[in-house]
Structures are given as structure tokens and as C-alpha cells.
Design an enzyme around this catalytic site. Structure first.
Site, PDB file in Angstrom:
ATOM      1  N   HIS A 149      -3.767  -8.533  -3.032  1.00  0.00           N
ATOM      2  CA  HIS A 149      -3.811  -7.437  -2.072  1.00  0.00           C
ATOM      3  C   HIS A 149      -4.216  -7.902  -0.677  1.00  0.00           C
ATOM      4  O   HIS A 149      -3.583  -7.554   0.321  1.00  0.00           O
ATOM      5  CB  HIS A 149      -4.776  -6.345  -2.533  1.00  0.00           C
ATOM      6  CG  HIS A 149      -4.831  -5.207  -1.571  1.00  0.00           C
ATOM      7  ND1 HIS A 149      -3.802  -4.304  -1.434  1.00  0.00           N
ATOM      8  CD2 HIS A 149      -5.763  -4.844  -0.648  1.00  0.00           C
ATOM      9  CE1 HIS A 149      -4.102  -3.432  -0.488  1.00  0.00           C
ATOM     10  NE2 HIS A 149      -5.289  -3.742   0.003  1.00  0.00           N
ATOM     11  N   ASP A 176      -6.377   7.084  -1.737  1.00  0.00           N
ATOM     12  CA  ASP A 176      -7.138   7.288  -0.499  1.00  0.00           C
ATOM     13  C   ASP A 176      -6.198   7.500   0.681  1.00  0.00           C
ATOM     14  O   ASP A 176      -5.051   7.111   0.684  1.00  0.00           O
ATOM     15  CB  ASP A 176      -8.082   6.114  -0.203  1.00  0.00           C
ATOM     16  CG  ASP A 176      -9.353   6.152  -1.034  1.00  0.00           C
ATOM     17  OD1 ASP A 176      -9.682   7.233  -1.552  1.00  0.00           O
ATOM     18  OD2 ASP A 176     -10.021   5.101  -1.157  1.00  0.00           O
ATOM     19  N   ARG A 177      -6.772   8.119   1.707  1.00  0.00           N
ATOM     20  CA  ARG A 177      -6.063   8.465   2.940  1.00  0.00           C
ATOM     21  C   ARG A 177      -5.074   9.607   2.703  1.00  0.00           C
ATOM     22  O   ARG A 177      -5.282  10.707   3.145  1.00  0.00           O
ATOM     23  CB  ARG A 177      -5.358   7.253   3.557  1.00  0.00           C
ATOM     24  CG  ARG A 177      -6.285   6.141   3.987  1.00  0.00           C
ATOM     25  CD  ARG A 177      -7.093   6.539   5.187  1.00  0.00           C
ATOM     26  NE  ARG A 177      -7.775   5.399   5.798  1.00  0.00           N
ATOM     27  CZ  ARG A 177      -8.597   5.487   6.829  1.00  0.00           C
ATOM     28  NH1 ARG A 177      -8.843   6.666   7.357  1.00  0.00           N
ATOM     29  NH2 ARG A 177      -9.173   4.423   7.326  1.00  0.00           N
ATOM     30  N   ASP A 209      -4.105  -0.443  -3.341  1.00  0.00           N
ATOM     31  CA  ASP A 209      -4.260   0.691  -2.428  1.00  0.00           C
ATOM     32  C   ASP A 209      -3.250   1.796  -2.745  1.00  0.00           C
ATOM     33  O   ASP A 209      -2.486   2.250  -1.891  1.00  0.00           O
ATOM     34  CB  ASP A 209      -4.149   0.244  -0.964  1.00  0.00           C
ATOM     35  CG  ASP A 209      -5.443  -0.396  -0.461  1.00  0.00           C
ATOM     36  OD1 ASP A 209      -6.313  -0.703  -1.304  1.00  0.00           O
ATOM     37  OD2 ASP A 209      -5.587  -0.586   0.750  1.00  0.00           O
ATOM     38  N   ASP A 233       0.832  -1.213   0.000  1.00  0.00           N
ATOM     39  CA  ASP A 233       0.000   0.000   0.000  1.00  0.00           C
ATOM     40  C   ASP A 233       0.863   1.258   0.000  1.00  0.00           C
ATOM     41  O   ASP A 233       1.819   1.373   0.769  1.00  0.00           O
ATOM     42  CB  ASP A 233      -0.877   0.036   1.253  1.00  0.00           C
ATOM     43  CG  ASP A 233      -1.752  -1.193   1.422  1.00  0.00           C
ATOM     44  OD1 ASP A 233      -1.294  -2.299   1.110  1.00  0.00           O
ATOM     45  OD2 ASP A 233      -2.890  -1.035   1.897  1.00  0.00           O
ATOM     46  N   HIS A 235      -1.081   4.442  -0.601  1.00  0.00           N
ATOM     47  CA  HIS A 235      -2.129   5.294  -0.022  1.00  0.00           C
ATOM     48  C   HIS A 235      -1.859   6.792  -0.169  1.00  0.00           C
ATOM     49  O   HIS A 235      -1.938   7.546   0.802  1.00  0.00           O
ATOM     50  CB  HIS A 235      -2.339   4.944   1.453  1.00  0.00           C
ATOM     51  CG  HIS A 235      -3.318   3.833   1.667  1.00  0.00           C
ATOM     52  ND1 HIS A 235      -4.624   3.893   1.232  1.00  0.00           N
ATOM     53  CD2 HIS A 235      -3.176   2.626   2.268  1.00  0.00           C
ATOM     54  CE1 HIS A 235      -5.249   2.774   1.560  1.00  0.00           C
ATOM     55  NE2 HIS A 235      -4.395   1.982   2.185  1.00  0.00           N
ATOM     56  N   ASN A 247      -8.473  -2.998  -2.206  1.00  0.00           N
ATOM     57  CA  ASN A 247      -9.861  -2.710  -1.813  1.00  0.00           C
ATOM     58  C   ASN A 247     -10.177  -1.222  -1.905  1.00  0.00           C
ATOM     59  O   ASN A 247     -11.346  -0.832  -1.985  1.00  0.00           O
ATOM     60  CB  ASN A 247     -10.136  -3.224  -0.401  1.00  0.00           C
ATOM     61  CG  ASN A 247      -9.267  -2.567   0.653  1.00  0.00           C
ATOM     62  OD1 ASN A 247      -8.039  -2.639   0.597  1.00  0.00           O
ATOM     63  ND2 ASN A 247      -9.882  -1.934   1.638  1.00  0.00           N
ATOM     64  N   HIS A 248      -9.142  -0.363  -1.924  1.00  0.00           N
ATOM     65  CA  HIS A 248      -9.396   1.078  -2.041  1.00  0.00           C
ATOM     66  C   HIS A 248      -9.476   1.552  -3.497  1.00  0.00           C
ATOM     67  O   HIS A 248      -9.733   2.735  -3.723  1.00  0.00           O
ATOM     68  CB  HIS A 248      -8.335   1.873  -1.283  1.00  0.00           C
ATOM     69  CG  HIS A 248      -8.666   2.022   0.164  1.00  0.00           C
ATOM     70  ND1 HIS A 248      -9.355   3.096   0.674  1.00  0.00           N
ATOM     71  CD2 HIS A 248      -8.434   1.196   1.217  1.00  0.00           C
ATOM     72  CE1 HIS A 248      -9.512   2.948   1.976  1.00  0.00           C
ATOM     73  NE2 HIS A 248      -8.961   1.798   2.332  1.00  0.00           N
ATOM     74  N   ARG A 255     -12.477  -6.994   9.910  1.00  0.00           N
ATOM     75  CA  ARG A 255     -12.862  -5.835   9.099  1.00  0.00           C
ATOM     76  C   ARG A 255     -14.353  -5.797   8.798  1.00  0.00           C
ATOM     77  O   ARG A 255     -14.870  -4.783   8.353  1.00  0.00           O
ATOM     78  CB  ARG A 255     -12.092  -5.833   7.775  1.00  0.00           C
ATOM     79  CG  ARG A 255     -10.592  -5.748   7.927  1.00  0.00           C
ATOM     80  CD  ARG A 255      -9.928  -5.828   6.568  1.00  0.00           C
ATOM     81  NE  ARG A 255      -8.479  -5.927   6.655  1.00  0.00           N
ATOM     82  CZ  ARG A 255      -7.651  -4.898   6.659  1.00  0.00           C
ATOM     83  NH1 ARG A 255      -8.125  -3.679   6.567  1.00  0.00           N
ATOM     84  NH2 ARG A 255      -6.339  -5.082   6.733  1.00  0.00           N
ATOM     85  N   HIS A 272      -2.254  -4.728   2.511  1.00  0.00           N
ATOM     86  CA  HIS A 272      -3.561  -4.532   3.154  1.00  0.00           C
ATOM     87  C   HIS A 272      -3.513  -4.204   4.639  1.00  0.00           C
ATOM     88  O   HIS A 272      -4.521  -3.787   5.193  1.00  0.00           O
ATOM     89  CB  HIS A 272      -4.390  -5.806   2.910  1.00  0.00           C
ATOM     90  CG  HIS A 272      -5.864  -5.699   3.151  1.00  0.00           C
ATOM     91  ND1 HIS A 272      -6.611  -4.594   2.781  1.00  0.00           N
ATOM     92  CD2 HIS A 272      -6.746  -6.576   3.721  1.00  0.00           C
ATOM     93  CE1 HIS A 272      -7.878  -4.815   3.095  1.00  0.00           C
ATOM     94  NE2 HIS A 272      -7.985  -5.995   3.679  1.00  0.00           N
TER      95      HIS A 272
END
Length: 501
Positions: free
Chosen positions: A354, A276-277, A273, A244, A246, A305-306, A402, A429
Site C-alpha cells: 500500500h 474512510d473518507r 484503503d 485506494d 476510499h 493505513n486506513h 505525512r 496511498h
């Protein structure tokens, strides 16, 4: 008819001995300290210890839910907040925690119910009211989209509606330019990519003509790939696997500084990923897509997943793209993300996904190849589990912390690898303190490449190098580098305002 409220946690706790309550309070105070110092996993452990001495405290369950939210263990957060509300149905903070966890999972209607209930109990809290207003907007948006939904078979792809020729590059534009011109067409080159990185470093945007072209060209390359991509690693060659990122663009630049830019002799796999964030997600994804166009056989990108519509609405990427460009580009990214492959096999021996493995045995690599991936991630099934699952220390399988996917044990990993004649599972992840972690007797490796995640976790980042021939993972770790004073989640919907203690 009025129903008498359940006794609060303090009254129920009378069943615990005085000595137990003292031990519970000591563990709680230490967990609170760990939380404030951003050691969220330690905080979860501390609240768990406190609950062993005082199992009927709604406050302890609520605090542990909050720590789970910070760890993005939203399923566990929902469970803890639910327990807090069961202990005291008028406990507003428990309702707020559960609503916040549902919101993070994109379950806006459930979140709205809890947030409304919390507001009725604590109407003057401004953060709670802001979250409620934001949730109401999301529910209205969902209803509006459902009302206007076009049948999939007649929906026109966004890519087909974009006319690059109409996007003139003005003489006044002073940023990097692709070679060629608008009349004959532009060509993406390595020189442009390098200049683009420096432009991004200075917090400047490239012309929308070039940004759209990068996305469209990458989309066509990704569209032609299978859901599982086989990647050869030649004897004497190598490949670098990153987890990730991010939206932490300046840490991505540091990866390239440490390990070299992507090139034919320096191949990479970025394992989802990307966005995002972090608030430089657009710069990250345009960089990765540009190198995918330059080196389609040596720059590999997997879906996380993002890379999904729901996550991008909540965690900032959609807002960032609209702020820096426009809504059409956000829609084009959504479409492009649906074409990202879901898995890669390196040298026939290492599976890279991922999230992780599956809720059932007997899944084969051919099953993964057959996944129809052009869609938003479903809430169950192989595609969902590839993106969301996590390893666990115990044997067997458990519900995911989760709230999506599954937790799988060492025996699940061993059986899957043996059945598919693989040596190793690599996944991402999850934040890891050292940037990576080796689990399941060495058969499962997690790599996470966003150091000091969200400017608060204090973790290292890492990447893995596999050399052709032995394919033994070699880890490089690094710390976060400075970045401009733009906070994480700067373009996100109202995810802040979670109560303190």
C-alpha cells in the site's frame, strides 16, 4: 513574570525589501486562488515561492500548512504550523492548523494542547470550539479505554461472541437473500452478490445476518494467509490491481463495469484503503469481502493505513458502521482488518504494497513474510513503513511529509528490487491527477482508484492490468461517476471547520 510576545510576521518582514514583499504578495494571491480551486499541490508550490521572498511570514506558513492538510501531508503541516507559531506565539490560526494536523494523525493529546491555546486567543470561533470539544471527547475516550484495557492474552475475539443462528431473517425483509435458511445455514452465491450490489446501488442495506456472515467467512480466509502472499499469474492469464477506493462505491461499480466482476478468470488485487473518507465505505468493504469469500484464490485484498482503528474513528468508517448496523460490527471489522495481508508478489516479479519501502536497506521478502501483522499498525518498523511510506524524486531517504513512515528515493527502490530479484514496485496511498504515476526510472508505480477524491480533487482514477508472461503494466483511467447526494465524511468525527483565508 510576563514574557513579551515575539514580534509578528509583519514586523519581522521589514527585513525583506519592498520589492520582495510585492513579489511575495503576488505569489500568495496566486496560491490562494489555486487553493480555492482545489489545486492544493500548486498552492503549496505558490506559498513556497512566496516564502522565498518573505521568509518570516506566519500567515504564509499557516496557509501552506492548510494546503498540506488538504493533501494529507500532516507531517509537513505540523512543521509549517510550528514555524508559524515560532514566528508569532499568539497566532491562533497557526495553533489551530497544528492542532488539526495532530488530530488527523491521531495524536489527540498534542492536538488538545494546541486547540486549547487557540481557543484562549480566539474564543468566539464556533468551528474551533467544535473541534476542541471533539478532541476532548477523543482524549476522554482514550483514557477510558486505557482504564478498561484487558490484557491481550485474555481478550476474547469479537468473532467468538457472535451467534449467527440467533439472527433470524424476518419474513418482512425484502432484500437479497442467501440460499438456504437459518436452520440449515445460508450460503453466499454469485447471484446473491450481484443482487447485493444492486441493493447497495439503491442505498439499501442487506440483513445484518448476511452482513455478519460475509465478514466472519472472509475473516477466516484472511486469517489463514501469510503476511506476504505469492500470487501466480499464468501465461495467457492476467490480474487487475486497483489502488485506494476510499468508500466510493459507485466508482467501484464503474471499475467492475469497465473491467468485469471479480471471477476465476478475472482476478483482482485491491491494494488497501477500501474505507474512510467516502460515505459508502460499508458497501465497498462488504462487496470486496463477499468476492473474497466467493473467489478466495482470485480476489486479493491488502491492508492500507486506513484499515486501522485510529483512522476509522477519525475518517468516518466506524461512525458509518454504527449508523447502518451497530458497534459490534465495527469491532468485528477492526478485528478482520488486522488479518489483511500486508504485501503481495505477482508472478514472482512485482511487489505490491500500500505505502512503500523502508528506512533501512537489506530488507528481504522473507522479512515481510515474518511480520506478525495481527495488530494495529505501529508507529515505526517494517509494518508501519509498508502502509505509510511514499516515494520521492531525490536519491536517498527523507522524513515523511505525512509524519509517519519514510520518503524513499530511486536508489532505494533499485537496490531493494535488485536484492530481491523483482522487476517492479506497485503502491497506492497517494492521489494522482491521472490516477497513476510512474516514478523512479520506471521501477515504482503508484495507482489510485478513487476519482475526484472526496468530491473535490478532480483527479482521474486508474487500475493496472498485468498479463501473464511479460507482466508489463497496462493502465486504464476513468473519471468519477455520479453518486447519491451523501457528502464525503458524512459519518466522520468533526474534521471540518478548518479556517479559510
Amino acid at each position: 513574570m510576563m514574557v513579551a510576545p515575539v514580534a509578528n510576521g509583519a514586523a519581522i518582514a521589514a527585513h525583506s525589501s519592498e520589492g520582495d514583499l510585492v513579489k511575495a504578495e503576488e505569489a500568495k494571491q496566486q496560491a490562494n486562488k489555486d487553493f480555492k480551486e482545489k489545486h492544493y499541490a500548486k498552492a503549496v508550490a505558490g506559498y513556497t515561492t512566496a516564502l522565498q521572498y518573505n521568509p518570516n511570514s506566519e500567515i504564509l506558513y499557516s496557509n501552506r500548512a492548510f494546503a498540506h492538510i488538504r493533501l494529507e501531508n500532516f507531517g509537513s503541516a505540523v512543521a509549517d504550523a510550528t514555524k508559524a507559531v515560532e514566528l508569532n506565539p499568539r497566532f491562533a490560526k497557526g495553533l489551530y492548523r497544528r492542532g488539526d494536523a495532530y488530530y488527523a494523525l491521531g495524536k489527540f493529546k498534542l492536538a488538545l494542547k494546541d486547540l486549547k491555546a487557540a481557543v484562549r486567543l480566539t474564543s468566539k470561533d464556533p468551528d474551533l470550539r467544535r473541534k476542541l470539544a471533539d478532541c476532548e471527547k477523543e482524549v476522554k475516550r482514550l483514557r477510558f479505554e486505557e482504564a478498561l484495557a484487558v490484557p491481550e492474552e485474555i481478550e476474547v475475539p469479537v468473532a467468538q461472541t457472535i451467534d449467527l443462528a440467533s439472527m433470524l431473517v424476518e419474513e418482512s425483509y425484502t432484500g437479497p437473500r442467501m440460499s438456504g435458511d437459518n436452520e440449515k445455514g445460508y450460503q453466499l452465491t454469485l447471484d446473491f452478490a450481484k443482487a447485493m450490489l444492486e441493493h447497495f446501488r439503491e442505498q439499501k442495506s442487506i440483513h445484518r445476518r448476511f452482513a455478519f456472515q460475509i465478514i466472519l467467512q472472509a475473516r477466516e480466509i484472511l486469517k489463514a494467509l501469510p503476511s506476504l502472499v505469492d500470487v501466480p499469474v499464468a501465461q495467457g492469464g492476467h490480474i487487475t490491481v486497483c489502488g485506494d477506493v476510499h468508500g466510493q462505491f459507485y466508482d467501484l461499480l464503474n471499475i467492475f463495469k469497465l473491467n468485469g466482476l471479480p471471477a476465476e478468470d478475472s482476478p483482482y488485487l485491491f491494494n488497501g484503503d477500501f474505507v474512510d473518507r467516502g460515505s459508502f465505505s460499508l458497501e465497498v468493504i462488504l462487496t470486496l469481502l463477499a468476492f473474497k469469500v466467493l473467489y478466495p484464490q482470485h480476489m486479493h485484498l491488502a491492508r492500507g493505513n486506513h484499515e486501522s482503528k485510529g483512522m476509522n474513528k477519525i475518517y468516518g468508517f466506524e461512525g458509518e458502521v454504527k449508523h447502518k448496523y451497530n458497534a459490534i460490527m465495527a469491532d468485528l471489522f477492526r478485528e478482520t482488518f488486522c488479518w489483511l495481508p500486508l504485501a503481495h508478489v505477482l508472478d514472482g516479479r512485482v511487489l505490491v504494497v500500500h505505502g512503500g519501502l523502508f528506512s533501512q536497506d537489506e530488507v528481504t521478502l522473507d522479512d515481510l513474510r515474518r511480520i506478525d501483522r495481527y495488530r494495529e499498525p505501529p508507529e515505526e518498523g517494517l509494518m508501519c513503513e509498508l502502509l505509510w511510506s511514499d516515494p520521492q524524486a531525490s536519491e536517498g531517504r527523507s522524513p515523511s511529509k505525512r509524519g509517519v513512515g519514510v520518503a524513499f528515493g530511486p536508489d532505494v527502490t533499485r537496490r531493494f528490487l535488485a536484492a530481491n530479484k523483482l522487476d517492479l514496485l506497485v503502491r497506492s496511498h497517494e492521489v494522482k491527477d491521472e490516477g497513476y504515476e510512474v516514478d523512479h526510472d520506471g521501477y515504482c508505480v503508484t495507482v489510485f482508484s478513487a476519482p475526484n477524491y472526496c468530491d473535490q480533487m478532480g483527479n482521474k482514477g486508474a487500475f493496472i492490468r498485468f498479463n501473464g508472461g511479460d507482466m508489463t503494466p497496462q493502465f486504464t483511467t476513468y473519471t468519477a461517476v455520479p453518486h447519491p447526494d451523501v457528502k464525503p465524511m458524512a459519518y466522520a468525527s468533526a474534521m471540518g471547520g478548518i479556517w479559510g483565508f
